[in-house]
Design a protein around this motif. Structure first.
Motif, PDB file in Angstrom:
ATOM      1  N   ASP A   1       5.059  -3.451   6.187  1.00  0.00           N
ATOM      2  CA  ASP A   1       4.138  -2.310   6.055  1.00  0.00           C
ATOM      3  C   ASP A   1       4.738  -1.225   5.164  1.00  0.00           C
ATOM      4  O   ASP A   1       4.055  -0.664   4.297  1.00  0.00           O
ATOM      5  CB  ASP A   1       3.821  -1.715   7.431  1.00  0.00           C
TER       6      ASP A   1
ATOM      7  N   ALA B   1       3.414   0.016   1.548  1.00  0.00           N
ATOM      8  CA  ALA B   1       2.999   1.409   1.403  1.00  0.00           C
ATOM      9  C   ALA B   1       3.769   2.100   0.271  1.00  0.00           C
ATOM     10  O   ALA B   1       3.193   2.882  -0.493  1.00  0.00           O
ATOM     11  CB  ALA B   1       3.206   2.157   2.720  1.00  0.00           C
TER      12      ALA B   1
ATOM     13  N   LYS C   1       2.243   0.912  -3.015  1.00  0.00           N
ATOM     14  CA  LYS C   1       0.934   1.506  -3.300  1.00  0.00           C
ATOM     15  C   LYS C   1       1.072   2.971  -3.720  1.00  0.00           C
ATOM     16  O   LYS C   1       0.394   3.418  -4.645  1.00  0.00           O
ATOM     17  CB  LYS C   1       0.022   1.395  -2.084  1.00  0.00           C
TER      18      LYS C   1
END
Length: 220
Positions: free
Chosen positions: A163, A167, A170
């Motif tokens: 995760d 993240a 992105k």
């Protein structure tokens, strides 16, 4: 009897017109956002009359759905080409290049992808397809990290690492796309890769440990 070539010519002209309208929509969505964009603005950008636009699309939502669907399809093809057993076996710096470069290139060439997919007001169908794409990408990131991690990570820690890595990518990608093309963007790409390397190296190492990829990451 020979086939009439006129229907094929009309079909080709129609496809060119659709591509023209979608490119215009992508430009306007990037400039104004989905909510503030009108079909009249798209028609102006495409240099056609609103009546011509309505021959191909009944409204702005239909344009966004067609554009979003095409972009998502292309993105699926891209990530299918980067999450491969061959790339997974590369030393970490080369693996980061192999995975990030195609993704960065796609988003820089198609800024409408971020403009559409990350908006809170886009049509629900686009949001659903994007969520499916996001879940697929995250799953492959998790498999890749899990296959390389030594010692193996417990499931909850693996979820957190995947995760976090996704993240970070992105967030960094948004800065890369926003940077002016040229040295500024290249510097942003290098900084993003530096961050990814420093975060992942303690978890997966610089090279693949012997036997770590007996079950390679799944490609979809």
């Amino acid at each position: 009897m020979s086939e009439d070539p006129k229907p094929r010519r009309r079909q080709a002209r129609g496809e060119r017109r659709i591509s023209q309208l979608l490119q215009a929509a992508a430009d306007v969505f990037c400039a104004n956002g989905y909510t503030a964009t009108s079909t009249n603005a798209i028609a102006r950008e495409a240099k056609v009359s609103p009546g011509t636009l309505y021959q191909y699309f009944p409204n702005k939502e239909a344009i966004a759905i067609e554009l979003g669907g095409r972009l998502i399809h292309e993105m699926r093809e891209r990530h299918g080409q980067v999450f491969t057993p061959e790339n997974a076996a590369l030393p970490l710096p080369e693996l980061i290049d192999a995975v990030l470069d195609p993704m960065i290139e796609f988003n820089c060439l198609n800024p409408a992808f971020l403009a559409l997919m990350h908006g809170s007001d886009v049509p629900g169908r686009i949001a659903e397809e994007h969520d499916e794409l996001h879940a697929s990408l995250l799953s492959q990131v998790r498999e890749l990290i899990g296959a390389r991690a030594v010692p193996p990570l417990p499931a909850d820690r693996l979820d957190r690492v995947a995760d976090m890595a996704f993240a970070v990518f992105k967030g960094g990608l948004a800065l890369v796309v926003a940077a002016p093309e040229g040295p500024a963007r290249e510097a942003a790409v290098e900084e993003l890769k530096r961050v990814m390397y420093r975060y992942l190296a303690p978890v997966v190492g610089e090279a693949v440990p012997a036997g770590a990829l007996t079950t390679p990451p799944t490609t979809r």
